[in-house]
Every structure is written in C-alpha cells, then in structure tokens.
Design a protein around this motif. Structure first.
Motif, PDB file in Angstrom:
ATOM      1  N   PRO A  79       0.830  -1.204   0.000  1.00  0.00           N
ATOM      2  CA  PRO A  79       0.000   0.000   0.000  1.00  0.00           C
ATOM      3  C   PRO A  79       0.866   1.257   0.000  1.00  0.00           C
ATOM      4  CG  PRO A  79       0.010  -0.987   2.179  1.00  0.00           C
ATOM      5  CD  PRO A  79       0.768  -1.909   1.273  1.00  0.00           C
ATOM      6  N   LEU A  80       0.390   2.323  -0.654  1.00  0.00           N
ATOM      7  CA  LEU A  80       1.117   3.587  -0.733  1.00  0.00           C
ATOM      8  C   LEU A  80       0.258   4.725  -0.199  1.00  0.00           C
ATOM      9  CD1 LEU A  80       2.528   3.336  -4.382  1.00  0.00           C
ATOM     10  CD2 LEU A  80       3.757   2.871  -2.262  1.00  0.00           C
ATOM     11  N   ASP A  81       0.928   5.728   0.361  1.00  0.00           N
ATOM     12  CA  ASP A  81       0.263   6.974   0.748  1.00  0.00           C
ATOM     13  C   ASP A  81       0.247   7.857  -0.491  1.00  0.00           C
ATOM     14  OD1 ASP A  81      -0.591   9.378   1.724  1.00  0.00           O
ATOM     15  OD2 ASP A  81       0.863   9.479   3.362  1.00  0.00           O
ATOM     16  N   LYS A  82      -0.938   8.144  -1.046  1.00  0.00           N
ATOM     17  CA  LYS A  82      -1.004   8.881  -2.309  1.00  0.00           C
ATOM     18  C   LYS A  82      -0.765  10.371  -2.166  1.00  0.00           C
ATOM     19  CE  LYS A  82      -6.041   9.230  -2.402  1.00  0.00           C
ATOM     20  NZ  LYS A  82      -7.226   8.937  -3.183  1.00  0.00           N
ATOM     21  N   THR A  83      -0.625  10.860  -0.926  1.00  0.00           N
ATOM     22  CA  THR A  83      -0.399  12.288  -0.732  1.00  0.00           C
ATOM     23  C   THR A  83       1.074  12.658  -0.639  1.00  0.00           C
ATOM     24  OG1 THR A  83      -0.579  12.097   1.674  1.00  0.00           O
ATOM     25  CG2 THR A  83      -2.605  12.553   0.444  1.00  0.00           C
ATOM     26  N   LYS A  84       1.943  11.679  -0.387  1.00  0.00           N
ATOM     27  CA  LYS A  84       3.374  11.976  -0.277  1.00  0.00           C
ATOM     28  C   LYS A  84       4.195  10.735  -0.589  1.00  0.00           C
ATOM     29  CE  LYS A  84       3.318  11.134   4.693  1.00  0.00           C
ATOM     30  NZ  LYS A  84       3.542  11.677   6.009  1.00  0.00           N
ATOM     31  N   GLY A  85       5.477  10.935  -0.853  1.00  0.00           N
ATOM     32  CA  GLY A  85       6.394   9.826  -1.107  1.00  0.00           C
ATOM     33  C   GLY A  85       6.190   9.193  -2.465  1.00  0.00           C
ATOM     34  N   VAL A  86       6.422   7.885  -2.534  1.00  0.00           N
ATOM     35  CA  VAL A  86       6.346   7.148  -3.795  1.00  0.00           C
ATOM     36  C   VAL A  86       4.952   7.244  -4.415  1.00  0.00           C
ATOM     37  CG1 VAL A  86       6.541   4.861  -4.843  1.00  0.00           C
ATOM     38  CG2 VAL A  86       8.197   5.573  -3.128  1.00  0.00           C
ATOM     39  N   GLY A  87       3.911   7.153  -3.605  1.00  0.00           N
ATOM     40  CA  GLY A  87       2.548   7.231  -4.115  1.00  0.00           C
ATOM     41  C   GLY A  87       2.264   8.556  -4.808  1.00  0.00           C
ATOM     42  N   ALA A  88       2.748   9.662  -4.243  1.00  0.00           N
ATOM     43  CA  ALA A  88       2.549  10.975  -4.855  1.00  0.00           C
ATOM     44  C   ALA A  88       3.323  11.099  -6.158  1.00  0.00           C
ATOM     45  CB  ALA A  88       2.966  12.081  -3.885  1.00  0.00           C
ATOM     46  N   LEU A  89       4.538  10.578  -6.200  1.00  0.00           N
ATOM     47  CA  LEU A  89       5.342  10.660  -7.418  1.00  0.00           C
ATOM     48  C   LEU A  89       4.805   9.774  -8.530  1.00  0.00           C
ATOM     49  CD1 LEU A  89       8.997  10.842  -6.050  1.00  0.00           C
ATOM     50  CD2 LEU A  89       7.607  12.671  -7.015  1.00  0.00           C
ATOM     51  N   LEU A  90       4.057   8.740  -8.173  1.00  0.00           N
ATOM     52  CA  LEU A  90       3.458   7.863  -9.186  1.00  0.00           C
ATOM     53  C   LEU A  90       2.054   8.322  -9.577  1.00  0.00           C
ATOM     54  CD1 LEU A  90       4.587   4.345  -7.912  1.00  0.00           C
ATOM     55  CD2 LEU A  90       5.512   5.667  -9.814  1.00  0.00           C
ATOM     56  N   GLY A  91       1.735   9.557  -9.296  1.00  0.00           N
ATOM     57  CA  GLY A  91       0.447  10.102  -9.718  1.00  0.00           C
ATOM     58  C   GLY A  91      -0.714   9.711  -8.832  1.00  0.00           C
ATOM     59  N   GLY A  92      -0.498   9.547  -7.559  1.00  0.00           N
ATOM     60  CA  GLY A  92      -1.583   9.242  -6.636  1.00  0.00           C
ATOM     61  C   GLY A  92      -1.970   7.776  -6.574  1.00  0.00           C
ATOM     62  N   LYS A  93      -1.080   6.879  -6.974  1.00  0.00           N
ATOM     63  CA  LYS A  93      -1.383   5.443  -6.886  1.00  0.00           C
ATOM     64  C   LYS A  93      -1.485   5.027  -5.420  1.00  0.00           C
ATOM     65  CE  LYS A  93       0.134   2.457  -9.772  1.00  0.00           C
ATOM     66  NZ  LYS A  93       0.971   1.524 -10.519  1.00  0.00           N
ATOM     67  N   THR A  94      -2.397   4.127  -5.126  1.00  0.00           N
ATOM     68  CA  THR A  94      -2.585   3.666  -3.753  1.00  0.00           C
ATOM     69  C   THR A  94      -1.924   2.321  -3.492  1.00  0.00           C
ATOM     70  OG1 THR A  94      -4.687   2.639  -4.347  1.00  0.00           O
ATOM     71  CG2 THR A  94      -4.767   4.899  -3.498  1.00  0.00           C
ATOM     72  N   GLU A  95      -1.367   1.702  -4.546  1.00  0.00           N
ATOM     73  CA  GLU A  95      -0.753   0.388  -4.379  1.00  0.00           C
ATOM     74  C   GLU A  95       0.395   0.209  -5.370  1.00  0.00           C
ATOM     75  OE1 GLU A  95      -2.967  -3.492  -3.217  1.00  0.00           O
ATOM     76  OE2 GLU A  95      -2.993  -3.360  -5.393  1.00  0.00           O
ATOM     77  N   LEU A  96       1.479  -0.353  -4.902  1.00  0.00           N
ATOM     78  CA  LEU A  96       2.630  -0.673  -5.741  1.00  0.00           C
ATOM     79  C   LEU A  96       2.652  -2.186  -5.923  1.00  0.00           C
ATOM     80  CD1 LEU A  96       5.180   0.445  -7.141  1.00  0.00           C
ATOM     81  CD2 LEU A  96       6.408   0.037  -5.021  1.00  0.00           C
ATOM     82  N   GLU A  97       2.585  -2.642  -7.167  1.00  0.00           N
ATOM     83  CA  GLU A  97       2.508  -4.079  -7.444  1.00  0.00           C
ATOM     84  C   GLU A  97       3.739  -4.551  -8.198  1.00  0.00           C
ATOM     85  OE1 GLU A  97      -2.275  -4.658  -7.900  1.00  0.00           O
ATOM     86  OE2 GLU A  97      -1.110  -4.229  -9.704  1.00  0.00           O
TER      87      GLU A  97
END
Length: 113
Positions: A79-97
C-alpha cells in the motif's frame, strides 16, 4: 532522488535525498534547507507464490534421456500513501505491485555404464 533498498524480508525501503524528500512532500522547505533526508518503508501485504515442475526420464539400452520443466511465479503488492512519497510521485497510486514469472526447460542425454 531516491534509492530503493531491498531487504531479505521482502520489505523495501526508499532512502530519499533532501531534494527528493521535499519534492515528494515528505519534508518541508526548511527541512530541505537543513539537508534533512527521510526513509519510506514499503511493506508487502498481498503475496502469492506458485511453483510447478515436471521431471521425466527414459532409458533406451545404455542411453538415457532426461527432461526437466520448471515454472516459478510470484506476486506482491504494497500500500502507498497517495499524498506523499512514492505514491505521490506515481500520480496518486494507492498500491505498488510487482510480479515475476521464471520458466526453465532443460534436456539431457547420457550414457549409462
């Protein structure tokens, strides 16, 4: 901007540089000016693993033939935090698969004595 560090436990860590931390909203401008870095942990939650293999051997007089087929598949997601970090840099993704499949086939011929 960031360096992923893979651990043996399956957990990944992202070591952010000061600029990467600020651009990914993990730190403020004041913390960037001070050279503050941050670490983001990505823990896998959904995991799957499967392995299939087939071994076959046949003997003709003094000769033998061996056939080996193997297939290994893995899947994981974090799971990713879509407001900051990797999730924010990936365009708001909520999951890294991540998924992988490896297949090998080998054939051997031998002489029995």
């Amino acid at each position: 901007m960031a360096l992923p560090v893979l651990g043996s436990s399956g957990e990944s860590k992202v070591e952010w540089t000061p600029l990467g931390s600020m651009l990914s909203a993990r730190t403020t401008k004041l913390q960037y000016a001070a050279g503050t870095t941050s670490t983001e942990k990505l823990s896998p939650e959904g995991k799957a693993f499967s392995s299939y293999f087939l071994n076959f051997g046949y003997s003709i007089d003094a000769y033998e033939v061996l056939l080996n087929y193997r297939s290994v598949s893995t899947t994981t997601s974090a799971p990713l935090d879509k407001t900051k970090g990797v999730g924010a840099l990936l365009g708001g993704k909520t999951e890294l698969e991540s998924s992988s499949t490896t297949t090998s086939i080998s054939l051997g011929v031998g002489y029995r004595f």
